[in-house]
Every structure is written in C-alpha cells, then in structure tokens.
Scaffold this motif. Structure first.
Motif, PDB file in Angstrom:
ATOM      1  N   ILE A  31      -7.796 -27.916  14.212  1.00  0.00           N
ATOM      2  CA  ILE A  31      -8.354 -28.757  13.149  1.00  0.00           C
ATOM      3  C   ILE A  31      -9.725 -29.201  13.614  1.00  0.00           C
ATOM      4  O   ILE A  31      -9.896 -29.693  14.727  1.00  0.00           O
ATOM      5  N   TRP A  32     -10.716 -29.024  12.746  1.00  0.00           N
ATOM      6  CA  TRP A  32     -12.083 -29.412  13.077  1.00  0.00           C
ATOM      7  C   TRP A  32     -12.555 -30.419  12.048  1.00  0.00           C
ATOM      8  O   TRP A  32     -12.426 -30.200  10.842  1.00  0.00           O
ATOM      9  N   LEU A  60      -0.177 -30.524   3.725  1.00  0.00           N
ATOM     10  CA  LEU A  60      -0.352 -29.206   4.326  1.00  0.00           C
ATOM     11  C   LEU A  60       0.708 -28.918   5.386  1.00  0.00           C
ATOM     12  O   LEU A  60       1.287 -27.832   5.435  1.00  0.00           O
ATOM     13  N   PHE A  61       0.998 -29.896   6.240  1.00  0.00           N
ATOM     14  CA  PHE A  61       1.952 -29.708   7.325  1.00  0.00           C
ATOM     15  C   PHE A  61       3.356 -30.182   6.980  1.00  0.00           C
ATOM     16  O   PHE A  61       4.268 -30.082   7.799  1.00  0.00           O
ATOM     17  N   GLY A  62       3.556 -30.749   5.780  1.00  0.00           N
ATOM     18  CA  GLY A  62       4.881 -31.195   5.353  1.00  0.00           C
ATOM     19  C   GLY A  62       5.425 -32.329   6.192  1.00  0.00           C
ATOM     20  O   GLY A  62       6.621 -32.375   6.470  1.00  0.00           O
ATOM     21  N   MET A  63       4.565 -33.252   6.590  1.00  0.00           N
ATOM     22  CA  MET A  63       4.984 -34.361   7.436  1.00  0.00           C
ATOM     23  C   MET A  63       5.284 -35.590   6.594  1.00  0.00           C
ATOM     24  O   MET A  63       4.771 -35.738   5.485  1.00  0.00           O
ATOM     25  N   ALA A  64       6.104 -36.477   7.145  1.00  0.00           N
ATOM     26  CA  ALA A  64       6.320 -37.782   6.534  1.00  0.00           C
ATOM     27  C   ALA A  64       5.073 -38.638   6.777  1.00  0.00           C
ATOM     28  O   ALA A  64       4.256 -38.338   7.663  1.00  0.00           O
ATOM     29  N   LEU A  65       4.934 -39.704   5.999  1.00  0.00           N
ATOM     30  CA  LEU A  65       3.750 -40.555   6.133  1.00  0.00           C
ATOM     31  C   LEU A  65       3.643 -41.150   7.531  1.00  0.00           C
ATOM     32  O   LEU A  65       2.566 -41.208   8.115  1.00  0.00           O
ATOM     33  N   ARG A  66       4.767 -41.572   8.105  1.00  0.00           N
ATOM     34  CA  ARG A  66       4.759 -42.150   9.455  1.00  0.00           C
ATOM     35  C   ARG A  66       4.337 -41.110  10.499  1.00  0.00           C
ATOM     36  O   ARG A  66       3.629 -41.427  11.458  1.00  0.00           O
ATOM     37  N   GLN A  67       4.762 -39.878  10.320  1.00  0.00           N
ATOM     38  CA  GLN A  67       4.354 -38.807  11.237  1.00  0.00           C
ATOM     39  C   GLN A  67       2.859 -38.548  11.124  1.00  0.00           C
ATOM     40  O   GLN A  67       2.175 -38.341  12.122  1.00  0.00           O
ATOM     41  N   THR A  68       2.364 -38.552   9.898  1.00  0.00           N
ATOM     42  CA  THR A  68       0.937 -38.327   9.680  1.00  0.00           C
ATOM     43  C   THR A  68       0.116 -39.439  10.311  1.00  0.00           C
ATOM     44  O   THR A  68      -0.909 -39.185  10.945  1.00  0.00           O
ATOM     45  N   THR A  69       0.576 -40.673  10.155  1.00  0.00           N
ATOM     46  CA  THR A  69      -0.127 -41.810  10.748  1.00  0.00           C
ATOM     47  C   THR A  69      -0.204 -41.673  12.268  1.00  0.00           C
ATOM     48  O   THR A  69      -1.259 -41.860  12.871  1.00  0.00           O
ATOM     49  N   GLY A  70       0.905 -41.326  12.896  1.00  0.00           N
ATOM     50  CA  GLY A  70       0.919 -41.136  14.347  1.00  0.00           C
ATOM     51  C   GLY A  70       0.037 -39.989  14.787  1.00  0.00           C
ATOM     52  O   GLY A  70      -0.661 -40.078  15.803  1.00  0.00           O
ATOM     53  N   PHE A  71       0.032 -38.909  14.010  1.00  0.00           N
ATOM     54  CA  PHE A  71      -0.800 -37.749  14.326  1.00  0.00           C
ATOM     55  C   PHE A  71      -2.274 -38.112  14.274  1.00  0.00           C
ATOM     56  O   PHE A  71      -3.037 -37.797  15.188  1.00  0.00           O
ATOM     57  N   THR A 116      -8.345 -37.040   3.632  1.00  0.00           N
ATOM     58  CA  THR A 116      -8.097 -36.066   4.694  1.00  0.00           C
ATOM     59  C   THR A 116      -6.693 -36.216   5.261  1.00  0.00           C
ATOM     60  O   THR A 116      -5.977 -35.233   5.446  1.00  0.00           O
ATOM     61  N   CYS A 117      -6.280 -37.454   5.516  1.00  0.00           N
ATOM     62  CA  CYS A 117      -4.941 -37.697   6.067  1.00  0.00           C
ATOM     63  C   CYS A 117      -3.857 -37.271   5.089  1.00  0.00           C
ATOM     64  O   CYS A 117      -2.863 -36.657   5.486  1.00  0.00           O
ATOM     65  N   GLU A 156      -3.616 -41.130  14.482  1.00  0.00           N
ATOM     66  CA  GLU A 156      -3.940 -42.090  15.545  1.00  0.00           C
ATOM     67  C   GLU A 156      -4.084 -41.400  16.892  1.00  0.00           C
ATOM     68  O   GLU A 156      -4.913 -41.795  17.707  1.00  0.00           O
ATOM     69  N   SER A 157      -3.306 -40.340  17.129  1.00  0.00           N
ATOM     70  CA  SER A 157      -3.456 -39.608  18.382  1.00  0.00           C
ATOM     71  C   SER A 157      -4.770 -38.844  18.414  1.00  0.00           C
ATOM     72  O   SER A 157      -5.356 -38.667  19.476  1.00  0.00           O
ATOM     73  N   LEU A 158      -5.254 -38.418  17.262  1.00  0.00           N
ATOM     74  CA  LEU A 158      -6.555 -37.741  17.209  1.00  0.00           C
ATOM     75  C   LEU A 158      -7.690 -38.718  17.489  1.00  0.00           C
ATOM     76  O   LEU A 158      -8.680 -38.357  18.113  1.00  0.00           O
ATOM     77  N   CYS A 159      -7.542 -39.950  17.042  1.00  0.00           N
ATOM     78  CA  CYS A 159      -8.579 -40.950  17.256  1.00  0.00           C
ATOM     79  C   CYS A 159      -8.730 -41.273  18.736  1.00  0.00           C
ATOM     80  O   CYS A 159      -9.814 -41.604  19.181  1.00  0.00           O
ATOM     81  N   VAL A 160      -7.669 -41.175  19.496  1.00  0.00           N
ATOM     82  CA  VAL A 160      -7.742 -41.407  20.947  1.00  0.00           C
ATOM     83  C   VAL A 160      -8.605 -40.338  21.594  1.00  0.00           C
ATOM     84  O   VAL A 160      -9.421 -40.617  22.470  1.00  0.00           O
ATOM     85  N   TRP A 161      -8.451 -39.099  21.157  1.00  0.00           N
ATOM     86  CA  TRP A 161      -9.225 -37.997  21.741  1.00  0.00           C
ATOM     87  C   TRP A 161     -10.692 -38.070  21.365  1.00  0.00           C
ATOM     88  O   TRP A 161     -11.554 -37.640  22.118  1.00  0.00           O
ATOM     89  N   SER A 162     -11.002 -38.599  20.189  1.00  0.00           N
ATOM     90  CA  SER A 162     -12.395 -38.606  19.760  1.00  0.00           C
ATOM     91  C   SER A 162     -13.178 -39.767  20.345  1.00  0.00           C
ATOM     92  O   SER A 162     -14.393 -39.780  20.310  1.00  0.00           O
TER      93      SER A 162
END
Length: 58
Positions: free
Chosen positions: A2-3, A38-49, A31-32, A51-57
């Motif tokens: 993901i870019w 796109l990935f068929g995730m629950a809202l809580r899973q998307t939120t965690g995903f 975007t979220c 937030e984990s991207l924000c740590v890397w950026s």
C-alpha cells in the motif's frame, strides 16, 4: 503493498465553527473505509491497521 501519497493530509483543517474539531481529514476517512471494504475487515480491524501504519510513518 500500500502506497500513500506524501502530500495527502491526514489531519483535518480547522473549520472555525463551534464544537469538537475533526481529527482526520475527509480524504483519510475515505481511504480507511475503502481499505475496510477492499480487504473485508471489520471497522475495529481497520482502525488497528491504520493506527499501525501511523507508527511506521512517524
């Protein structure tokens, strides 16, 4: 992979109106929600995903 475009603003711009200010921009929310569908995730899973991207950026 993901870019994200570096010029995309995740923070909402101040509106100058009364009440609680938005935390995220409309583009970030869209975007979220697109990744959620796109990935068929629950809202809580998307939120965690995201937030984990924000740590890397940081």
């Amino acid at each position: 992979m993901i870019w994200f475009a570096p010029e995309m603003s995740w923070e909402a711009t101040p509106t100058g109106r009364r009440g609680r200010q938005q935390t995220y921009s409309n583009a970030a929310i869209q975007t979220c929600l697109s990744m959620k569908v796109l990935f068929g995730m629950a809202l809580r899973q998307t939120t965690g995903f995201v937030e984990s991207l924000c740590v890397w950026s940081a």
